[in-house]
Design a protein around this motif. Structure first.
Motif, short mmCIF file in Angstrom:
data_model
loop_
_atom_site.label_atom_id
_atom_site.label_comp_id
_atom_site.label_asym_id
_atom_site.label_seq_id
_atom_site.Cartn_x
_atom_site.Cartn_y
_atom_site.Cartn_z
N ASP A 1 48.31 32.97 45.38
CA ASP A 1 47.56 34.10 45.09
C ASP A 1 48.50 35.06 44.83
O ASP A 1 49.46 35.38 45.83
N LYS B 1 34.90 34.40 45.81
CA LYS B 1 35.21 35.54 46.44
C LYS B 1 34.08 36.29 46.32
O LYS B 1 33.40 36.61 45.22
N ASP C 1 44.56 30.94 43.54
CA ASP C 1 43.85 32.05 42.69
C ASP C 1 43.79 31.35 41.23
O ASP C 1 44.39 30.71 40.77
N THR D 1 38.67 32.25 43.90
CA THR D 1 38.81 33.21 42.79
C THR D 1 37.59 34.07 42.87
O THR D 1 36.41 33.61 43.29
#
Length: 120
Positions: free
Chosen positions: A7, A104, A54, A82
């Protein structure tokens, strides 16, 4: 087992690490990558058992990392954590061989649900 967390946000990598620990996976060897190219290079060099990536990162996006790994014959378990989630993204991830797609914000319970079958 070795887990690579990719990420471009250092804070998000720390949150993923903390959540993995809360979900009971803190005893694994955790490696970090700050962008897509580093994720590809570290996956190739360090051969993790799992990559948590990510989607949007500089250098190479997460989906580009996954596609390049698969093109190189690398079948590491790979998936996404993500903030974006469109049907097109999920379809592209599945078609490229993604093992999971976590949106997320996430919880330790969600990590346990997804990673327990993968990590044992």
């Amino acid at each position: 087992m070795k887990i690579l967390i990719a990420d471009d946000s250092r804070v998000m990598r720390q949150i993923v690490v903390r959540t993995l620990r809360q979900a009971g996976f803190g005893d694994h060897d955790l490696v970090e990558a700050a962008d897509g190219q580093e994720a590809f290079d570290k996956t190739t060099a360090e051969r993790p058992d799992l990559v948590i990536s990510d989607w949007n990162m500089p250098g190479m996006t997460g989906i580009e990392v996954l596609r390049q790994l698969r093109a190189a014959g690398n079948n590491v378990k790979f998936g996404f954590v993500t903030s974006e989630c469109t049907p097109e993204m999920k379809t592209a991830a599945e078609a490229s061989g993604s093992a999971f797609f976590i949106v997320k914000p996430f919880t330790a319970e969600r990590f346990d649900e997804v990673f327990a079958p993968i990590l044992g």
